[in-house]
Design a protein around this motif. Structure first.
Motif, mmCIF file in Angstrom:
data_model
loop_
_atom_site.group_PDB
_atom_site.id
_atom_site.type_symbol
_atom_site.label_atom_id
_atom_site.label_comp_id
_atom_site.label_asym_id
_atom_site.label_seq_id
_atom_site.Cartn_x
_atom_site.Cartn_y
_atom_site.Cartn_z
ATOM 1 N N THR A 174 -10.590 4.222 4.756
ATOM 2 C CA THR A 174 -9.880 5.483 4.515
ATOM 3 C C THR A 174 -9.125 5.516 3.199
ATOM 4 O O THR A 174 -8.641 6.563 2.789
ATOM 5 C CB THR A 174 -8.855 5.733 5.637
ATOM 6 O OG1 THR A 174 -7.876 4.687 5.575
ATOM 7 C CG2 THR A 174 -9.513 5.704 7.002
ATOM 8 N N MET A 175 -8.976 4.367 2.543
ATOM 9 C CA MET A 175 -8.231 4.235 1.298
ATOM 10 C C MET A 175 -6.734 4.478 1.484
ATOM 11 O O MET A 175 -5.990 4.648 0.524
ATOM 12 C CB MET A 175 -8.743 5.199 0.193
ATOM 13 C CG MET A 175 -10.238 5.320 0.042
ATOM 14 S SD MET A 175 -11.049 3.773 -0.323
ATOM 15 C CE MET A 175 -10.444 3.419 -1.934
ATOM 16 N N GLN A 176 -6.282 4.513 2.728
ATOM 17 C CA GLN A 176 -4.876 4.783 2.995
ATOM 18 C C GLN A 176 -4.064 3.495 2.841
ATOM 19 O O GLN A 176 -4.512 2.426 3.259
ATOM 20 C CB GLN A 176 -4.721 5.312 4.422
ATOM 21 C CG GLN A 176 -3.376 5.927 4.715
ATOM 22 C CD GLN A 176 -3.312 6.481 6.134
ATOM 23 O OE1 GLN A 176 -3.921 5.907 7.035
ATOM 24 N NE2 GLN A 176 -2.602 7.576 6.321
ATOM 25 N N SER A 177 -2.866 3.622 2.261
ATOM 26 C CA SER A 177 -1.974 2.462 2.171
ATOM 27 C C SER A 177 -1.174 2.383 3.466
ATOM 28 O O SER A 177 -1.431 3.139 4.408
ATOM 29 C CB SER A 177 -1.043 2.609 0.977
ATOM 30 O OG SER A 177 -0.101 3.620 1.268
ATOM 31 N N THR A 178 -0.219 1.499 3.501
ATOM 32 C CA THR A 178 0.595 1.405 4.713
ATOM 33 C C THR A 178 1.582 2.567 4.818
ATOM 34 O O THR A 178 2.222 2.759 5.836
ATOM 35 C CB THR A 178 1.353 0.070 4.760
ATOM 36 O OG1 THR A 178 2.012 -0.102 3.508
ATOM 37 C CG2 THR A 178 0.400 -1.085 4.983
ATOM 38 N N HIS A 179 1.722 3.320 3.747
ATOM 39 C CA HIS A 179 2.474 4.567 3.825
ATOM 40 C C HIS A 179 1.463 5.686 4.093
ATOM 41 O O HIS A 179 0.555 5.886 3.292
ATOM 42 C CB HIS A 179 3.215 4.807 2.504
ATOM 43 C CG HIS A 179 4.183 5.961 2.570
ATOM 44 N ND1 HIS A 179 3.790 7.239 2.854
ATOM 45 C CD2 HIS A 179 5.530 6.004 2.407
ATOM 46 C CE1 HIS A 179 4.844 8.029 2.848
ATOM 47 N NE2 HIS A 179 5.929 7.300 2.591
ATOM 48 N N PRO A 180 1.598 6.421 5.189
ATOM 49 C CA PRO A 180 0.545 7.360 5.573
ATOM 50 C C PRO A 180 0.230 8.420 4.523
ATOM 51 O O PRO A 180 -0.886 8.917 4.460
ATOM 52 C CB PRO A 180 1.085 8.016 6.857
ATOM 53 C CG PRO A 180 2.527 7.655 6.926
ATOM 54 C CD PRO A 180 2.687 6.373 6.167
ATOM 55 N N LYS A 181 1.179 8.772 3.680
ATOM 56 C CA LYS A 181 0.946 9.832 2.697
ATOM 57 C C LYS A 181 0.289 9.315 1.418
ATOM 58 O O LYS A 181 -0.111 10.095 0.567
ATOM 59 C CB LYS A 181 2.288 10.474 2.315
ATOM 60 C CG LYS A 181 2.712 11.602 3.235
ATOM 61 C CD LYS A 181 4.111 12.067 2.873
ATOM 62 C CE LYS A 181 4.104 13.292 1.975
ATOM 63 N NZ LYS A 181 5.479 13.849 1.826
ATOM 64 N N VAL A 182 0.248 7.992 1.274
ATOM 65 C CA VAL A 182 -0.169 7.436 -0.016
ATOM 66 C C VAL A 182 -1.544 6.769 0.087
ATOM 67 O O VAL A 182 -1.790 5.945 0.967
ATOM 68 C CB VAL A 182 0.876 6.427 -0.536
ATOM 69 C CG1 VAL A 182 0.432 5.835 -1.868
ATOM 70 C CG2 VAL A 182 2.229 7.105 -0.661
ATOM 71 N N PHE A 183 -2.424 7.152 -0.840
ATOM 72 C CA PHE A 183 -3.792 6.623 -0.864
ATOM 73 C C PHE A 183 -4.045 5.957 -2.214
ATOM 74 O O PHE A 183 -3.491 6.369 -3.231
ATOM 75 C CB PHE A 183 -4.783 7.757 -0.630
ATOM 76 C CG PHE A 183 -4.609 8.416 0.723
ATOM 77 C CD1 PHE A 183 -5.379 8.023 1.806
ATOM 78 C CD2 PHE A 183 -3.633 9.409 0.910
ATOM 79 C CE1 PHE A 183 -5.203 8.620 3.050
ATOM 80 C CE2 PHE A 183 -3.446 10.000 2.158
ATOM 81 C CZ PHE A 183 -4.238 9.602 3.239
ATOM 82 N N PHE A 184 -4.879 4.938 -2.184
ATOM 83 C CA PHE A 184 -5.243 4.237 -3.425
ATOM 84 C C PHE A 184 -6.744 4.354 -3.649
ATOM 85 O O PHE A 184 -7.516 4.515 -2.712
ATOM 86 C CB PHE A 184 -4.899 2.744 -3.335
ATOM 87 C CG PHE A 184 -3.437 2.436 -3.537
ATOM 88 C CD1 PHE A 184 -2.536 2.616 -2.500
ATOM 89 C CD2 PHE A 184 -2.982 1.946 -4.755
ATOM 90 C CE1 PHE A 184 -1.187 2.316 -2.673
ATOM 91 C CE2 PHE A 184 -1.635 1.647 -4.939
ATOM 92 C CZ PHE A 184 -0.733 1.838 -3.902
ATOM 93 N N GLY A 185 -7.152 4.198 -4.911
ATOM 94 C CA GLY A 185 -8.582 4.188 -5.203
ATOM 95 C C GLY A 185 -8.821 3.676 -6.598
ATOM 96 O O GLY A 185 -7.892 3.564 -7.410
ATOM 97 N N GLY A 186 -10.069 3.379 -6.899
ATOM 98 C CA GLY A 186 -10.421 2.832 -8.213
ATOM 99 C C GLY A 186 -9.939 1.400 -8.332
ATOM 100 O O GLY A 186 -9.704 0.721 -7.333
ATOM 101 N N ASP A 187 -9.728 0.945 -9.565
ATOM 102 C CA ASP A 187 -9.316 -0.438 -9.791
ATOM 103 C C ASP A 187 -7.967 -0.752 -9.156
ATOM 104 O O ASP A 187 -7.668 -1.898 -8.831
ATOM 105 C CB ASP A 187 -9.227 -0.737 -11.294
ATOM 106 C CG ASP A 187 -10.595 -0.791 -11.942
ATOM 107 O OD1 ASP A 187 -11.592 -0.652 -11.202
ATOM 108 O OD2 ASP A 187 -10.663 -0.975 -13.168
ATOM 109 N N SER A 188 -7.138 0.279 -8.956
ATOM 110 C CA SER A 188 -5.803 0.013 -8.427
ATOM 111 C C SER A 188 -5.845 -0.408 -6.959
ATOM 112 O O SER A 188 -4.905 -0.985 -6.451
ATOM 113 C CB SER A 188 -4.898 1.232 -8.605
ATOM 114 O OG SER A 188 -5.369 2.293 -7.804
ATOM 115 N N ALA A 189 -6.971 -0.132 -6.282
ATOM 116 C CA ALA A 189 -7.042 -0.477 -4.860
ATOM 117 C C ALA A 189 -7.328 -1.955 -4.635
ATOM 118 O O ALA A 189 -6.602 -2.644 -3.924
ATOM 119 C CB ALA A 189 -8.092 0.382 -4.171
#
Lengths: 670, 350
Positions: A448-463
C-alpha cells in the motif's frame, strides 16, 4: 479377493498411494503417490511395504520437508487467472509498471505513434524520458533473448513513440472544475510524486507539489546529464502533468512535516535518495575543494553552477552515476578521465549499455582498484589518489574482495565520488508517528506504500532506497490507489483487479489480425551523434534515436507474446498436427505426472523453471496437452494446423489498474 | 498467411550423430488439410530418419497420385524424389532400385493409388521383393476427389454424406503377407510411439517392407460412422504388442517377462523387440499371423503392430545378381567388355 491395499494401477503399472491426514493436506495435498515400477501385481506387492513406509515417514518428518512438488500430479492450468497469460508476456510482466509492450510495438508497426505514446503514458507516465534513460527490466526478460539471441530494443522503441507522436494534449485528462474537496501534499517533484498527481488529479483531488529546487523533475533533472536526457523532453512530460491542474511550489523546502500533515488530507513523500555517500579516507580532511560528491556535482552542472573541471579527473565508483560523472567531466573540458571500480569489471553495477557508451568515448575503466588515500601537494591542493589493487577470492563459498598488496597512484586535479546514495529525512520529526527501521529507512507497507502514520505514504527512492524511474512510477500508481482508498474510507487492502481481455484474433484461414511472420533480423542499433560533436557540448544528445525506417524494422522483431495460444480440451482429436508444426517443439501430448517428471519427458525437456507449463485437462486418450511456454514464438501455426479449432490465438490484454484508468474511464463510459 | 515455418528452433533441440536436428529433416510446409493423418506420418518419417542418423541425400522418395503422394514434399527436403503416374510408383521404384543399390527407397502411396489403380503394380513389387519401404497412407477415401469410398473402406461404414459402402475391403497387409512380403506392419498415424519404431525397423529391413498406416482423413472420413476415424481406431485398436527398435551397438534396456518378448535381428545388426500381448501370436510365422488378424477382425478389432517379419529372404537385386555399383557410376570398360569378350561368348555358344 486379492490384496491390493495401497495399490492402484495406472498405465499398466502399479502405484502406491498413501492418504494424507486432513491436518497436513495443505502441505502435502490429498495423497502421496509413488510408482512401484512393476506391472506384475505380485512384484508390486513385494516392494509395497517399503514404499508405504517411506511415504509415511515423509508425513511424519519435520515441517521443512515439502514433498508437494514431487508427489502431486499436474493440474489443469487455470487460464482465467489473469496472471497466467500476463506472465507469458515476459516484457510486460518484468516492467514494474506493466506497460503493454507488444501492443505499443504493434501500434508503432502500424505507424500509430500517438496511440503508442498514449498507451505508454497510461502505464509509465514518462515515455519520452523512459525511452531514453529507463533501466529497461523488460529487455533482459524479452523472449527473443531466449530464442534468437538479442532482445527487441524495447526501450528505444518507446522513445520512437515520443519522437514521432502528434499533439497529444487533447487526450490528456484534466482536473475537473468541481473538486472532491480532498487536498493532497506531494513532497518532491520527482517521478513518484508526479505519478501520484497524474493519477489523482482527474478524480478531483487538489494536489500540491513541493519542490526544494527551482525546477521540477527531481533526480531525473539533477542527476541525469542532458546529453542523455535533454531538458525539453523533461519539461514537456513534467508540465504535461502539472498542466492537468496541479499546484507546483518551487523553492519550497519542507523542513517540518507535522504542519503539512495537519493541513492536508494525505501526504505523499517522494523525496528520493538525495544524499551521495562520502569516502572518509586519509587525506579527505585536508581539503574538500577538489573532491566532489558525484550526484551533487551533477546537480550543479544541471543548474549551471559548475561549468568546468580540471584536466585530469578520477571517478571512483562503478554505477550509472559514475558513468554519468565521467562523461560529463569529459564534456566540461577534462582531457584525462579515468573510472576506478573496486569490483571486477563483470560485476559493475552500471547498466551494460552505459558502460559501453562510456568506453566508446574513450574513458578507461580500471577494475579491482580500491581507493586508499587522497594525495595533496605542499600547497594543500589535491594532486592524486593512491589505490590498491584487489582480487576476488572465495572464502567459505562466498566471494570476497581482498587486497593483492600492489599499489597504484593516479595523478589528478579532481575526484568525483560516485559510490552510492542514501536516503535522508532530517526534516521529518521523530515524534509524529512515522517509524524508521533499519538504516534509518521509513517503515513502509510493500503493497500500500503506507507508512506507520496512516495519512503519510512513501514512494520512489525514498521508500526503499535507490531504484530507478520506472519503479518510482510503479510506486506512484500504488500510492495513488491507497490515497484514493484512504480518502474515500475504503480499506487499503482492497486493490482494484487488473483489467484483462482475451479475444480471438482469427480473421480467416491462415489469417490473423496480427503479423505472425517471424523476423530474422538482428537487433538494430541506435545511431549515435559523432563523438567529435557530442563531446564538445554537454547538451548535445548522444543517441539520435531510430529513424522511422529502422524503427519499423525493429518493431517487426517483436514476437507478439501477448498473442496467446489457447487450448480447448473438448475440441481436440489428438491428431498431433500442432506437435509437428510447432517450430520450437513447445507442444506435447503426454501422460500426466508430477511437474518435475512432466517437464522432463517433453520433446525438449522444459528446464527453464521460471516459465510455466500450460496443461490441459484429461483428453480422450487419457493424455494431457502440455505446452512449455518458454520457447513459444507465438507464430500461431498450431492454430493454423488445428483441424477442429482446439487451438486458437487470442490476444491477451492486461492492464494494471490505476485510479486514473479505473475511475475516469468508467465515468466516461457512463 | 503462413506457408512457411520459422527457421528458428528450440536452442536445446537434440542433435543426432550427424549433428543434425529433427528440423533438418523437414520439408516444405504441408498444404494438406489441417489435421491430416498423412502429416503425422511425415513427422514420424522425419523422426525415424533423425534417429537413424540417415543422410538425406541417400534417400529416394517415390510416389504416385493422391493426397498421400503429395506428402513426400513435406519431409526430407534434401532427398531425391520422383512423383510418378497414378499407381505406377512401384515400377519406378523397381527400376530405381536396380539402378542404384546405394539409396534407401521410400515409396509413399495411398489406398487409392495402391489398392485400386495400382494394385497390379503393388502386387508385383512384393512378388519381386523390391528392397524398399512401401507406405500406404490409408484413409479409406478419395480425399482429392471429395470423399468417395476407396477399396480399403470397410463394408459397414458410411461416407460423409450418409451413403453405405457396398463392397468388402481389400486388406493390403494380409495380402502382402500372402504374397511373401518380408516385413509387414500396420499402424495408426495417431500413435507416434508405435509408428516410429515400426518405420525404423522397416528402414533397416532388407527386402520389401509394407507399412499399412491408417491415416484419418479429417475432411471426408473422420465422422461417426467412419471406421477410419481417429475415434474409431483408438477404440478398436488391438496392438499385437509393443515394438522397440534397438540400434546397432545398443543394449536392449527394457526388461521383459520371460516368454513374452520376441527379438528380431535385422541384417545390419540392429534389433527389433516385440513385447507380445498374446501368446498365440508370432510375427515370424506367417500362418499364425494371418490367423490372428482374422480372428481379431471377427471381434471387430483392427490389429496393429509388427504383423510379419522374415529377415532372411533374398531381395530383387540379389535374385537378379545386380551390380553393387550404381549404374551411373559404371565406367565404359565395365559396361562394354570389348569385342574380345564378345568373341569368346559367341565361341562358347557355337
Amino acid at each position: 479377493m486379492e490384496d491390493k491395499k495401497y495399490l492402484y494401477k495406472r498405465n499398466n503399472i502399479w502405484w502406491v498411494k498413501v492418504a494424507v491426514p486432513k491436518s497436513q493436506r495443505d502441505k502435502f495435498g490429498y495423497d502421496l503417490r509413488q510408482t512401484t515400477g512393476k506391472s506384475d501385481l505380485d512384484e508390486a506387492r513385494s516392494v509395497r511395504d517399503h514404499i508405504v513406509e517411506s511415504l509415511k515417514s515423509k508425513l511424519s518428518e519435520s515441517e521443512n520437508y515439502i514433498p508437494l512438488p514431487s508427489t502431486k500430479f499436474m493440474e489443469k492450468t487455470n487460464i482465467e487467472n489473469p496472471q497466467y497469460f500476463h506472465k507469458v508476456v515476459d516484457c510486460q510482466y518484468a516492467c514494474p509498471a506493466h506497460t503493454n509492450v507488444p501492443e505499443y510495438i504493434r501500434l508503432i508497426a502500424q505507424k500509430k505513434y500517438t496511440d503508442a505514446y498514449m498507451l505508454n503514458w497510461e502505464s509509465n507516465v514518462f515515455p519520452g524520458i523512459l525511452g531514453r534513460v529507463c533501466d529497461r527490466p523488460c529487455e533482459p526478460a524479452c523472449r527473443r533473448g531466449r530464442t534468437h539471441e538479442k532482445s527487441v530494443a524495447i526501450c528505444r522503441l518507446k522513445r520512437v513513440t515520443y519522437d514521432y507522436k502528434d499533439d497529444v494534449e487533447k487526450y490528456i485528462p484534466k482536473s475537473p472544475k468541481i473538486k472532491n474537496g480532498k487536498k493532497i501534499a506531494l513532497i518532491g517533484a520527482g517521478p513518484a510524486s508526479l505519478t501520484v498527481a497524474r493519477d489523482l488529479l482527474p478524480l478531483g483531488y487538489e494536489c500540491t507539489i513541493f519542490e526544494k529546487d527551482h525546477k521540477a523533475g527531481g533526480l531525473m533533472r539533477t542527476n541525469i546529464p542532458s546529453f542523455r536526457l535533454p531538458a525539453d523532453v523533461l519539461d514537456e512530460e513534467i508540465y504535461r502533468i502539472i498542466d492537468m491542474g496541479a499546484e507546483l511550489k518551487l523553492n519550497s523546502y519542507i523542513d517540518k512535516l507535522k504542519p503539512v500533515i495537519d493541513e492536508y488530507d494525505s501526504v505523499f513523500i517522494g523525496t528520493g535518495a538525495p544524499k551521495g555517500k562520502d569516502l572518509n579516507l586519509k587525506g579527505r580532511e585536508i581539503s574538500s575543494e577538489n573532491i566532489h560528491i558525484g550526484i551533487d556535482w551533477l546537480t550543479s552542472i544541471a543548474f549551471e553552477h559548475v561549468k568546468k573541471i580540471g584536466k585530469k579527473v578520477v571517478v571512483i565508483g562503478g554505477g550509472n552515476t559514475a558513468m554519468d560523472c565521467c562523461r560529463s567531466a569529459l564534456r566540461l573540458g577534462a582531457t584525462d578521465v579515468k573510472v576506478t571500480v573496486r569490483s571486477p569489471f563483470s560485476q559493475m553495477k552500471a547498466s551494460e549499455w552505459e558502460i559501453e557508451e562510456t568506453m566508446e568515448e574513450g574513458i578507461p575503466i580500471l577494475d579491482n582498484t580500491s581507493p586508499k588515500e587522497f594525495l595533496f601537494d605542499d600547497k594543500g591542493k589535491l594532486c592524486g589518489v593512491k589505490f590498491e589493487k584487489m582480487e576476488q577470492v572465495e572464502i567459505d563459498g562466498r566471494k570476497k574482495m581482498q587486497s593483492t598488496g600492489e599499489e597504484l597512484t593516479i595523478e589528478c586535479d579532481d575526484v568525483l565520488l560516485a559510490i552510492g546514495q542514501e536516503n535522508a529525512f532530517p526534516w521529518i520529526e521523530k515524534d509524529i508517528g512515522i517509524e524508521f527501521g533499519e538504516w534509518e529507512m521509513p517503515v513502509v507497507d510493500k503493497l500500500t506504500m503506507q507508512s506507520t502514520h496512516p495519512k503519510v505514504f512513501f514512494g520512489g527512492d525514498s521508500a526503499w532506497g535507490p531504484e530507478n524511474i520506472i519503479w518510482a512510477v510503479s510506486h506512484g500508481h500504488q500510492a495513488a490507489i491507497s490515497i484514493d482508498n484512504f480518502c474515500s474510507g475504503v480499506s487499503l487492502k482492497e486493490r482494484p483487479d487488473p483489467i484483462t481481455n482475451l479475444v480471438s484474433q482469427k480473421m480467416g484461414i491462415h489469417e490473423w489480425s496480427y503479423d505472425n511472420d517471424i523476423s530474422q533480423e538482428k537487433r538494430f542499433s541506435v545511431p549515435h551523434e559523432e563523438l567529435s560533436k557530442s563531446l564538445k557540448n554537454l547538451k548535445t544528445e548522444v543517441e539520435l534515436g531510430f529513424d522511422e525506417e529502422l524503427a519499423l524494422e525493429e518493431a517487426q522483431r517483436c514476437l507478439n507474446c501477448d498473442m496467446q495460444t489457447v487450448f480447448e480440451d473438448d475440441l481436440c482429436i489428438e491428431c498431433d498436427a500442432c506437435v509437428d508444426i510447432c517450430p520450437t517443439d513447445c507442444i506435447n501430448f503426454v501422460d500426466n505426472d508430477t511437474e518435475e517428471k512432466v517437464r522432463d519427458k517433453l520433446r525438449v525437456p522444459a528446464l527453464n523453471l521460471d516459465q510455466s507449463l500450460y496443461v490441459s485437462g484429461k483428453l480422450k486418450t487419457g493424455r494431457r496437452m502440455v505446452k512449455d511456454e518458454d520457447m513459444c514464438v507465438h507464430c500461431g501455426l498450431c492454430a493454423e494446423r488445428c483441424p477442429t479449432g482446439a487451438w486458437d490465438i487470442k490476444k491477451n490484454s492486461y492492464k494494471e489498474s490505476h485510479t486514473l484508468t479505473n475511475k475516469v474511464v468508467a465515468k466516461e463510459v457512463a | 498467411m503462413s506457408f512457411k515455418k520459422p527457421i528458428n528452433h528450440h536452442p536445446k533441440l537434440e542433435t543426432n550423430k550427424l549433428g543434425l536436428t529433427r528440423r533438418d529433416y523437414e520439408g516444405a510446409v504441408s498444404t494438406l488439410c489441417a489435421g491430416c493423418g498423412h502429416d503425422s506420418i511425415s513427422a514420424a518419417i522425419i523422426e525415424s530418419c533423425f534417429k537413424l542418423n540417415i543422410e538425406a541425400y541417400k534417400v529416394a522418395k517415390l510416389s504416385g497420385i493422391g493426397c498421400s503422394s503429395k506428402a513426400p514434399a513435406y519431409f526430407l527436403e534434401q532427398s531425391h524424389g520422383f512423383n510418378s503416374v497414378h499407381g505406377r510408383m512401384p515400377s519406378v521404384a523397381t527400376g530405381a532400385n536396380c539402378a542404384n543399390r546405394d539409396l534407401m527407397y521410400l515409396g509413399v502411396s495411398g489406398d487409392g493409388d495402391s489398392a485400386s489403380i495400382g494394385l497390379g503394380q503393388f502386387v508385383h513389387a512384393i512378388r519381386r521383393q523390391v528392397d524398399m519401404v512401401y507406405f500406404v497412407e490409408n484413409n479409406g477415401t478419395y480425399g482429392l476427389t471429395k470423399g468417395q469410398f476407396s477399396a480399403t473402406n470397410d463394408l459397414e461404414s458410411k461416407n460423409k454424406y450418409g451413403e453405405d459402402n457396398l463392397f468388402k475391403p481389400i486388406d493390403l497387409a494380409t495380402m502382402a503377407i500372402q504374397l511373401g512380403a518380408t516385413y509387414v506392419a500396420r499402424s495408426f498415424s495417431g500413435d507416434r510411439d508405435q509408428l516410429v519404431p515400426l518405420i525404423m525397423g522397416a528402414m533397416q529391413h532388407k527386402g520389401f517392407a509394407l507399412l499399412d498406416i491408417i491415416s484419418p482423413c479429417v475432411t471426408f472420413n473422420n465422422h461417426d460412422s467412419s471406421t477410419k476415424s481417429y475415434d474409431y481406431i483408438r477404440d478398436h485398436n488391438e496392438a499385437v504388442g509393443k515394438t522397440d527398435f534397438v540400434p546397432l551397438g545398443e543394449e536392449i534396456s527394457t526388461s521383459y517377462k520371460e516368454g513374452s518378448s520376441t527379438e528380431i535381428s535385422l541384417h545390419d545388426g540392429s534389433k527389433l523387440t516385440l513385447e507380445k500381448t498374446d501368446a498365440n501370436f508370432d510375427p515370424r510365422d506367417a500362418g499364425k499371423a494371418l490367423n490372428f488378424i482374422r480372428e481379431k477382425e471377427k471381434e471387430g478389432k483392427v490389429v496393429t503392430g509388427l504383423l510379419y517379419v522374415n529377415d532372411l529372404a533374398k531381395d530383387l537385386n540379389e535374385t537378379l545378381n545386380v551390380t553393387q555399383t550404381p549404374l551411373s557410376q559404371l565406367q565404359q570398360d565395365v559396361l562394354c567388355p570389348g569385342s574380345k569378350i564378345l568373341e569368346e561368348i559367341n565361341q562358347s555358344l557355337s
